[in-house]
Enzyme design. Structure first.
Site, PDB file in Angstrom:
ATOM      1  N   ASP A  12       0.874  -1.183   0.000  1.00  0.00           N
ATOM      2  CA  ASP A  12       0.000   0.000   0.000  1.00  0.00           C
ATOM      3  C   ASP A  12       0.907   1.228   0.000  1.00  0.00           C
ATOM      4  O   ASP A  12       2.112   1.133   0.239  1.00  0.00           O
ATOM      5  CB  ASP A  12      -0.903  -0.007   1.249  1.00  0.00           C
ATOM      6  CG  ASP A  12      -1.794   1.241   1.338  1.00  0.00           C
ATOM      7  OD1 ASP A  12      -2.317   1.682   0.300  1.00  0.00           O
ATOM      8  OD2 ASP A  12      -1.955   1.780   2.447  1.00  0.00           O
ATOM      9  N   TYR A  44      -0.552   8.512  -2.084  1.00  0.00           N
ATOM     10  CA  TYR A  44      -0.533   8.292  -3.532  1.00  0.00           C
ATOM     11  C   TYR A  44      -1.609   9.135  -4.212  1.00  0.00           C
ATOM     12  O   TYR A  44      -1.507   9.427  -5.396  1.00  0.00           O
ATOM     13  CB  TYR A  44      -0.798   6.819  -3.857  1.00  0.00           C
ATOM     14  CG  TYR A  44       0.399   5.907  -3.756  1.00  0.00           C
ATOM     15  CD1 TYR A  44       1.649   6.357  -3.361  1.00  0.00           C
ATOM     16  CD2 TYR A  44       0.267   4.551  -4.081  1.00  0.00           C
ATOM     17  CE1 TYR A  44       2.733   5.495  -3.280  1.00  0.00           C
ATOM     18  CE2 TYR A  44       1.337   3.688  -4.002  1.00  0.00           C
ATOM     19  CZ  TYR A  44       2.571   4.143  -3.597  1.00  0.00           C
ATOM     20  OH  TYR A  44       3.630   3.284  -3.522  1.00  0.00           O
ATOM     21  N   GLY A  45      -2.644   9.489  -3.445  1.00  0.00           N
ATOM     22  CA  GLY A  45      -3.767  10.242  -4.010  1.00  0.00           C
ATOM     23  C   GLY A  45      -3.345  11.521  -4.717  1.00  0.00           C
ATOM     24  O   GLY A  45      -4.030  11.991  -5.618  1.00  0.00           O
ATOM     25  N   CYS A  75      -4.460  -1.250  -2.164  1.00  0.00           N
ATOM     26  CA  CYS A  75      -4.591   0.195  -2.386  1.00  0.00           C
ATOM     27  C   CYS A  75      -5.410   0.406  -3.650  1.00  0.00           C
ATOM     28  O   CYS A  75      -5.022  -0.068  -4.729  1.00  0.00           O
ATOM     29  CB  CYS A  75      -3.191   0.794  -2.547  1.00  0.00           C
ATOM     30  SG  CYS A  75      -3.174   2.549  -2.934  1.00  0.00           S
ATOM     31  N   THR A  77      -5.932   3.240  -5.190  1.00  0.00           N
ATOM     32  CA  THR A  77      -5.270   4.209  -6.063  1.00  0.00           C
ATOM     33  C   THR A  77      -4.183   3.525  -6.893  1.00  0.00           C
ATOM     34  O   THR A  77      -4.071   3.755  -8.105  1.00  0.00           O
ATOM     35  CB  THR A  77      -4.640   5.331  -5.205  1.00  0.00           C
ATOM     36  OG1 THR A  77      -5.581   5.731  -4.211  1.00  0.00           O
ATOM     37  CG2 THR A  77      -4.251   6.523  -6.042  1.00  0.00           C
ATOM     38  N   CYS A 185     -11.038   3.464  -0.195  1.00  0.00           N
ATOM     39  CA  CYS A 185      -9.622   3.631   0.130  1.00  0.00           C
ATOM     40  C   CYS A 185      -9.347   2.723   1.322  1.00  0.00           C
ATOM     41  O   CYS A 185     -10.140   2.677   2.273  1.00  0.00           O
ATOM     42  CB  CYS A 185      -9.341   5.091   0.481  1.00  0.00           C
ATOM     43  SG  CYS A 185      -7.703   5.376   1.193  1.00  0.00           S
TER      44      CYS A 185
HETATM   45  N1  DGL Z   1      -4.813   3.383   0.695  1.00  0.00           N
HETATM   46  C1  DGL Z   1      -4.899   3.976  -0.584  1.00  0.00           C
HETATM   47  C2  DGL Z   1      -6.126   3.576  -1.374  1.00  0.00           C
HETATM   48  O1  DGL Z   1      -6.731   2.573  -1.106  1.00  0.00           O
HETATM   49  C3  DGL Z   1      -4.460   5.349  -0.870  1.00  0.00           C
HETATM   50  C4  DGL Z   1      -4.175   6.395   0.132  1.00  0.00           C
HETATM   51  C5  DGL Z   1      -3.212   7.403  -0.448  1.00  0.00           C
HETATM   52  O2  DGL Z   1      -2.027   7.092  -0.433  1.00  0.00           O
HETATM   53  O3  DGL Z   1      -3.642   8.448  -0.950  1.00  0.00           O
HETATM   54  O4  DGL Z   1      -6.498   4.242  -2.301  1.00  0.00           O
END
Ligand code: DGL
Length: 262
Positions: A12, A44-45, A75, A77, A185
């Site tokens: 993640d 990552y968003g 994850c 994203t 998320c």
């Molecule tokens: N946990 C991540 C997801 O499911 C993303 C969170 C992030 O890094 O913005 O999208």
């Protein structure tokens, strides 16, 4: 000599994917888990697809080098940005995750569904495809929540600040008529009780962790050396291992110390 099974590799952007690891642990308690959080690059968003693809490639290679026999992209994203590329490149199963639009569309009675996710997931072609396939006749309201990712990364799951932030995202969706909320998320299951509290008991909350664990079970190659007893989890992070370990212990009972990613 007791041989150990090859682990399931999970990654993640940070610590949120532990919610998926927990669902896997529940369904497959004898499988050793190897988890890596890319904490040096969370969230990552806010990153573009190219960057996320490069990071996902590096994390998957790390897990494969350590013997992973399947990869779970814990994850939404990273799945949207990088799953297709990883599947082309890797010879082992790659299980990804996406917002649960299909079950939410089936569950809603008001015809209005809210999605809590990152801006990256909401803007992705993969999400647009889900809406095309499963969203017909349903109004889908999207809510990017970068500050909720940040809360979980800091291990803040309760208290006034958490409540105010959760409320600011959840209340408008419920006021607009959403009776079903998708946790799009993997960080958000850790805020589930707060989200439920703000949404009200009659609002249904849908998380994909258990469905991903079942998909993994279907696709997991058998390992003859699999242990017959409960297996553990190993943690790694590209960020500060001490900090990661400290927060992980709030989310995962008996979390071991995390190691550096190198
Ligand atoms: N946990 C991540 C997801 O499911 C993303 C969170 C992030 O890094 O913005 O999208």
């Amino acid at each position: 000599m007791v041989k150990t099974a090859r682990p399931i590799g999970i990654f993640d952007s940070g610590i949120g994917g532990l919610s998926v690891a927990a669902a896997i642990r529940e369904l497959l308690p004898n499988e050793p888990l190897l988890y890596v959080g890319d904490s040096a690059h969370v969230p990552y968003g806010g990153h573009d697809d190219q960057f996320i693809r490069e990071r996902a490639g590096a994390l998957a290679d790390f897990l494969v080098d350590r013997g992973a026999r399947a990869i779970v992209i814990a994850c939404n994203t990273a799945t949207a940005a990088a799953a297709a590329r990883l599947r082309e490149r890797l010879a082992i199963p790659v299980v990804g995750m996406e917002p649960a639009v299909k079950p939410a569309a089936a569950a809603t009675r008001s015809g209005i569904v809210g999605v809590l996710a990152t801006a990256g997931t909401i803007a992705s072609a993969r999400f647009a495809g889900l809406l095309d396939r499963f969203g017909e006749g349903v109004e889908v309201l999207t809510e990017p929540c970068p500050d909720l990712v940040d809360l979980v990364e800091r291990g803040v799951l309760t208290g006034d600040d958490a409540q105010t932030r959760v409320s600011a995202h959840v209340r408008p969706l419920v006021s607009a008529g959403a009776d079903t909320l998708i946790l799009g998320c993997t960080h958000f299951p850790f805020l589930r009780s707060l989200i439920q509290q703000e949404a009200g008991a009659e609002v249904r909350i849908i998380d994909t962790g258990a469905a991903v664990a079942r998909e993994l079970q279907r696709r997991l190659p058998a390992d003859e050396s699999a242990a017959q007893e409960e297996a553990g989890i190993e943690l790694f992070t590209s960020g500060d291992p001490e900090r990661f370990s400290r927060i992980a212990r709030r989310l995962w009972i008996d979390a071991p110390d995390a190691g550096p990613l190198n």
